[in-house]
Design an enzyme around this catalytic site. Structure first.
Site, PDB file in Angstrom:
ATOM      1  N   GLU A 219      38.894   2.942  -6.817  1.00 55.18           N
ATOM      2  CA  GLU A 219      37.864   3.989  -6.945  1.00 55.18           C
ATOM      3  C   GLU A 219      37.696   4.775  -5.641  1.00 55.18           C
ATOM      4  O   GLU A 219      37.544   4.184  -4.564  1.00 55.18           O
ATOM      5  CB  GLU A 219      36.530   3.311  -7.332  1.00 55.18           C
ATOM      6  CG  GLU A 219      35.368   4.275  -7.469  1.00 55.18           C
ATOM      7  CD  GLU A 219      34.164   3.663  -8.173  1.00 55.18           C
ATOM      8  OE1 GLU A 219      34.235   2.530  -8.683  1.00 55.18           O
ATOM      9  OE2 GLU A 219      33.124   4.365  -8.216  1.00 55.18           O
TER      10      GLU A 219
ATOM     11  N   GLU B  34      34.563  -6.907  -8.073  1.00 54.92           N
ATOM     12  CA  GLU B  34      34.815  -6.011  -6.946  1.00 54.92           C
ATOM     13  C   GLU B  34      35.097  -6.786  -5.663  1.00 54.92           C
ATOM     14  O   GLU B  34      34.292  -7.637  -5.280  1.00 54.92           O
ATOM     15  CB  GLU B  34      33.580  -5.117  -6.725  1.00 54.92           C
ATOM     16  CG  GLU B  34      33.214  -4.288  -7.935  1.00 54.92           C
ATOM     17  CD  GLU B  34      31.961  -3.434  -7.714  1.00 54.92           C
ATOM     18  OE1 GLU B  34      31.388  -3.443  -6.594  1.00 54.92           O
ATOM     19  OE2 GLU B  34      31.548  -2.769  -8.677  1.00 54.92           O
TER      20      GLU B  34
ATOM     21  N   ASP C 207      32.427  -6.135 -16.807  1.00 52.39           N
ATOM     22  CA  ASP C 207      32.156  -6.251 -15.380  1.00 52.39           C
ATOM     23  C   ASP C 207      31.350  -7.501 -15.079  1.00 52.39           C
ATOM     24  O   ASP C 207      30.404  -7.827 -15.809  1.00 52.39           O
ATOM     25  CB  ASP C 207      31.302  -5.048 -14.929  1.00 52.39           C
ATOM     26  CG  ASP C 207      32.092  -4.058 -14.102  1.00 52.39           C
ATOM     27  OD1 ASP C 207      33.186  -4.397 -13.626  1.00 52.39           O
ATOM     28  OD2 ASP C 207      31.593  -2.923 -13.953  1.00 52.39           O
TER      29      ASP C 207
ATOM     30  N   LYS D  20      36.196  -8.041 -14.848  1.00 52.42           N
ATOM     31  CA  LYS D  20      36.487  -7.270 -13.629  1.00 52.42           C
ATOM     32  C   LYS D  20      35.461  -7.624 -12.557  1.00 52.42           C
ATOM     33  O   LYS D  20      34.279  -7.801 -12.871  1.00 52.42           O
ATOM     34  CB  LYS D  20      36.423  -5.769 -13.949  1.00 52.42           C
ATOM     35  CG  LYS D  20      36.502  -4.869 -12.711  1.00 52.42           C
ATOM     36  CD  LYS D  20      36.750  -3.422 -13.062  1.00 52.42           C
ATOM     37  CE  LYS D  20      35.522  -2.583 -13.293  1.00 52.42           C
ATOM     38  NZ  LYS D  20      34.550  -2.537 -12.176  1.00 52.42           N
TER      39      LYS D  20
ATOM     40  N   ASP E 121      29.151  -2.230 -15.039  1.00 47.61           N
ATOM     41  CA  ASP E 121      27.773  -2.467 -14.595  1.00 47.61           C
ATOM     42  C   ASP E 121      27.129  -1.134 -14.189  1.00 47.61           C
ATOM     43  O   ASP E 121      25.950  -1.093 -13.832  1.00 47.61           O
ATOM     44  CB  ASP E 121      27.692  -3.529 -13.497  1.00 47.61           C
ATOM     45  CG  ASP E 121      28.448  -3.148 -12.238  1.00 47.61           C
ATOM     46  OD1 ASP E 121      29.152  -2.129 -12.242  1.00 47.61           O
ATOM     47  OD2 ASP E 121      28.334  -3.903 -11.242  1.00 47.61           O
TER      48      ASP E 121
HETATM   49  O1  KIV Z   1      30.800   0.060 -13.597  1.00 43.46           O
HETATM   50  C1  KIV Z   1      31.653   0.924 -13.882  1.00 43.46           C
HETATM   51  O2  KIV Z   1      31.472   1.777 -14.743  1.00 43.46           O
HETATM   52  C2  KIV Z   1      32.893   0.908 -13.125  1.00 43.46           C
HETATM   53  C3  KIV Z   1      33.762   2.129 -13.209  1.00 43.46           C
HETATM   54  C4  KIV Z   1      33.212   3.174 -12.337  1.00 43.46           C
HETATM   55  C5  KIV Z   1      35.172   1.832 -12.896  1.00 43.46           C
HETATM   56  O3  KIV Z   1      33.188  -0.030 -12.435  1.00 43.46           O
END
Ligand code: KIV
Length: 266
Positions: A182, A115, A85, A113, A45
């Protein structure tokens, strides 16, 4: 070469082989990265910032992620696992997460993915029970920058390091297949990598993790002032060819020379 899967990445970890991954947002770069043998591509994202020009990832919608996932899936057809994401507030409940993750899988993702820590264990369980592999994301989770008060290194105090470690172990137990970590101290990321069977993929987390990820714009010097943990591989490869830059990145991750200590946080 057949397509990478979450379990193939876990097999690399078991063999002690480090691997590089990179973000992609469109079919052209996805095809190029796929042809270079990149094990996994993330439709991050981060596209909210590097593609759309916002100053955070918060405005990105699920419809936009579906669109970019479809573009990347059309390009990366042979090698790379595609991770998509889940954008801001699209996984606030397990049921909401399942509905939105299904849209990303149907768009061509092989894994989603999101968070956050232990509070996501029920979501991980529900998604994996429904056939959706999950990549967790801990440490600096950019969707929460308003809570953190900016983009700050995480895990520097004992209780914060413990939260990241305990959350990782709980998410793995719930069924997560891998994790992005991260902007945390290198030692913390290395310790966590040793405690898990799932691959830990670092960004700004030192070279003790199983894999690395970079935002493609940072790896090629396309986006403003690069963060301390990034390296301009396009400049370093010396040919001006993005393919050479990607292969150099993969090599330097594999042999442990990227990231260096100067590109990590203590
Ligand atoms: O959104 C993204 O590019 C990420 C990376 C920084 C791991 O989550």
């Amino acid at each position: 070469m057949s397509k990478f899967t979450v379990s193939k990445l876990a097999a690399l970890k078991e063999k002690g082989e480090k691997f590089g991954t990179i973000t992609a947002y469109d079919a052209t770069f996805a095809k190029l990265f796929d042809e270079c043998g990149v094990p996994a591509l993330l439709i991050g994202d981060s596209l909210g910032m590097v593609v759309q020009g916002h100053n955070s990832t918060v405005p990105v919608t699920i419809e936009e992620m579906v669109y970019h996932t479809k573009c990347v899936a059309r390009g990366a057809t042979t090698t790379s696992l595609i991770i998509a994401d889940m954008p801001f507030c699209t996984y606030a409940t397990p049921e909401m997460a399942l509905k939105n993750a299904a849209l990303l899988m149907q768009a061509g993702a092989g894994c989603v993915k999101f968070e956050g820590g232990e509070w996501l264990c029920d979501t991980v369980r529900l998604l994996t029970e429904n056939g959706i592999p999950v990549c967790a994301h801990l440490g600096l989770t950019p969707q929460s920058f308003n809570v953190f008060g900016g983009y700050k290194i995480q895990g520097r105090t004992e209780d914060k390091a413990k939260y990241i470690t305990d959350s990782t172990l709980a998410l793995e137990e719930a069924g997560a297949g891998m994790e992005v970590i991260e902007c945390v101290p290198a030692q913390l990321a290395a310790d966590i990598s040793k405690k898990t069977r799932m691959p830990i993929i670092g960004i700004g987390a030192g070279n003790g993790t199983d894999g690395q990820i970079l935002v493609m714009h940072d790896a090629f010097g396309f986006f403003g002032r690069p963060p301390k943990f990034a390296r301009n591989f396009l400049k370093e490869c010396g040919t001006g060819d993005v393919r050479d830059a990607v292969r150099l990145y993969l090599d330097e991750v594999r042999n442990g020379t990227f990231p260096s200590q100067a590109e990590s946080f203590e």
